[in-house]
Write an enzyme that holds these catalytic residues in place. Structure first.
Site, short mmCIF file in Angstrom:
data_model
loop_
_atom_site.label_atom_id
_atom_site.label_comp_id
_atom_site.label_asym_id
_atom_site.label_seq_id
_atom_site.Cartn_x
_atom_site.Cartn_y
_atom_site.Cartn_z
N LYS A 1 10.41 -1.51 -33.75
CA LYS A 1 10.23 -2.65 -34.68
C LYS A 1 8.77 -2.73 -35.14
O LYS A 1 8.49 -2.84 -36.33
CB LYS A 1 10.61 -3.98 -34.00
CG LYS A 1 12.04 -4.01 -33.48
CD LYS A 1 12.37 -5.35 -32.82
CE LYS A 1 11.55 -5.68 -31.58
NZ LYS A 1 11.77 -4.79 -30.43
N ARG B 1 14.78 -14.37 -30.82
CA ARG B 1 15.26 -13.59 -29.68
C ARG B 1 16.36 -14.30 -28.92
O ARG B 1 16.85 -13.76 -27.93
CB ARG B 1 14.10 -13.38 -28.74
CG ARG B 1 13.51 -11.97 -28.78
CD ARG B 1 12.35 -12.03 -27.82
NE ARG B 1 12.05 -10.79 -27.21
CZ ARG B 1 11.08 -9.99 -27.62
NH1 ARG B 1 10.39 -10.25 -28.69
NH2 ARG B 1 10.81 -8.91 -26.93
N ARG C 1 4.34 4.73 -24.23
CA ARG C 1 3.57 4.02 -25.27
C ARG C 1 2.15 3.71 -24.78
O ARG C 1 1.93 3.33 -23.64
CB ARG C 1 4.27 2.71 -25.63
CG ARG C 1 3.42 1.86 -26.58
CD ARG C 1 4.19 0.74 -27.21
NE ARG C 1 4.78 -0.17 -26.24
CZ ARG C 1 5.59 -1.16 -26.58
NH1 ARG C 1 5.90 -1.35 -27.85
NH2 ARG C 1 6.09 -1.95 -25.65
N ARG D 1 0.58 -1.07 -21.78
CA ARG D 1 0.90 -2.50 -21.64
C ARG D 1 1.42 -2.79 -20.23
O ARG D 1 2.17 -1.99 -19.68
CB ARG D 1 1.97 -2.88 -22.67
CG ARG D 1 1.41 -3.56 -23.89
CD ARG D 1 2.39 -3.71 -24.99
NE ARG D 1 3.63 -4.42 -24.67
CZ ARG D 1 4.55 -4.73 -25.56
NH1 ARG D 1 4.39 -4.41 -26.83
NH2 ARG D 1 5.65 -5.36 -25.20
N ARG E 1 13.43 -6.15 -19.10
CA ARG E 1 13.38 -6.53 -20.52
C ARG E 1 14.66 -6.11 -21.24
O ARG E 1 15.18 -6.82 -22.10
CB ARG E 1 12.16 -5.86 -21.20
CG ARG E 1 10.85 -6.52 -20.80
CD ARG E 1 9.66 -5.64 -21.11
NE ARG E 1 9.48 -5.39 -22.52
CZ ARG E 1 8.77 -4.37 -23.00
NH1 ARG E 1 8.19 -3.51 -22.17
NH2 ARG E 1 8.62 -4.22 -24.30
#
Ligand code: AP5
Length: 216
Positions: free
Chosen positions: A13, A88, A127, A160, A171
């Protein structure tokens, strides 16, 4: 053009939103980015949000709804906006609809991206982001020229906190339980378009742009 990018953590996203900013000249509103900035600055909201974020849980609806309502009132959202990571939950989607009605706006498109769980895990564990300019990388799919260093500004890359495997699994479970009902929510509203998130970033971008320009 008022757009929602919907999809699980790591589906792309943020990557796609950043390309759409330049193409359409409208801002990205990422509740995750806004919350991370608040955590870094130790604001009261950041202190409250940190525990939820570190565990992979959602920050309470009233906090994020307030953030988005305030952001949508800013002048750069007049021509449109790209919501990334919001709504969300169904209560967030209902609140968004009320806020937009109140300011004479509506959502034009909801683009739902999807890839399988193994790919999401690979994307999230690999990431990295620049600690200075925020540029995004992936150790395998989009590596920096020098490992650990940002190509754009020379800043140090970091992972992160919530991109550790255990938190990612939480998550993804939270996404299934609380966010995936939004697919049928927006399908029912006649706004949803689904895009396969597997493939090149450029190919996926082209598909989204075609949808937004009404060519598909
Ligand atoms: P947030 O920051 O919104 O995280 P997320 O939704 O979990 O999404 P991500 O940023 O992890 O993934 P993405 O889809 O943007 O993927 P990306 O483009 O980076 O939220 C974090 C936390 O904040 C939440 O857990 C919650 O606690 C809180 N929060 C935020 N919003 C909230 C809300 N509305 N309500 C309540 N709480 C909220 O891509 C991932 C990686 O894949 C990158 O390395 C990228 O380079 C790579 N990649 C991208 N596209 C491709 C491709 N096509 N092929 C190969 N690799 C690719």
């Amino acid at each position: 053009m008022n757009l929602i990018l919907l999809g699980p953590p790591g589906v792309g996203k943020g990557t796609q939103a950043k390309l759409l900013i330049d193409r359409f000249g409208i801002p990205q509103i990422s509740t995750g980015d806004i919350l991370r900035a608040a955590v870094k600055e130790l604001t009261p909201m950041g202190i409250k949000a940190k525990g939820f974020m570190d565990s992979g849980a959602l920050v309470p609806d009233e906090v994020v709804i307030g953030i988005v309502e305030e952001r949508l009132a800013q002048p750069d959202c007049q021509k449109g906006f790209i919501l990334d990571g919001f709504p969300r939950t169904v209560p967030q989607a209902d609140a968004l609809s009320q806020v937009l009605t109140g300011i004479g706006k509506k959502i034009d498109h909801v683009v739902s991206l999807s890839v399988d769980k193994d790919e999401l895990l690979k994307r999230l564990t690999g990431r990295r982001a620049c600690s200075k300019c925020g540029a995004g990388y992936h150790v395998d799919f989009a590596p920096s020229k020098v490992a650990g260093i940002c190509d754009a500004c020379g800043g140090e890359l970091f992972q992160r906190e919530d991109d550790k495997e255990e938190t990612i699994l939480n998550r993804l479970a939270v996404y299934e339980a609380q966010t995936s009902p939004l697919i049928s929510y927006y399908q029912g509203a006649g706004l949803l378009r689904s895009v396969n998130g597997l493939g090149s970033v450029e190919g996926i971008q082209a598909e989204i742009v075609a949808i937004l320009q009404g060519a598909q």
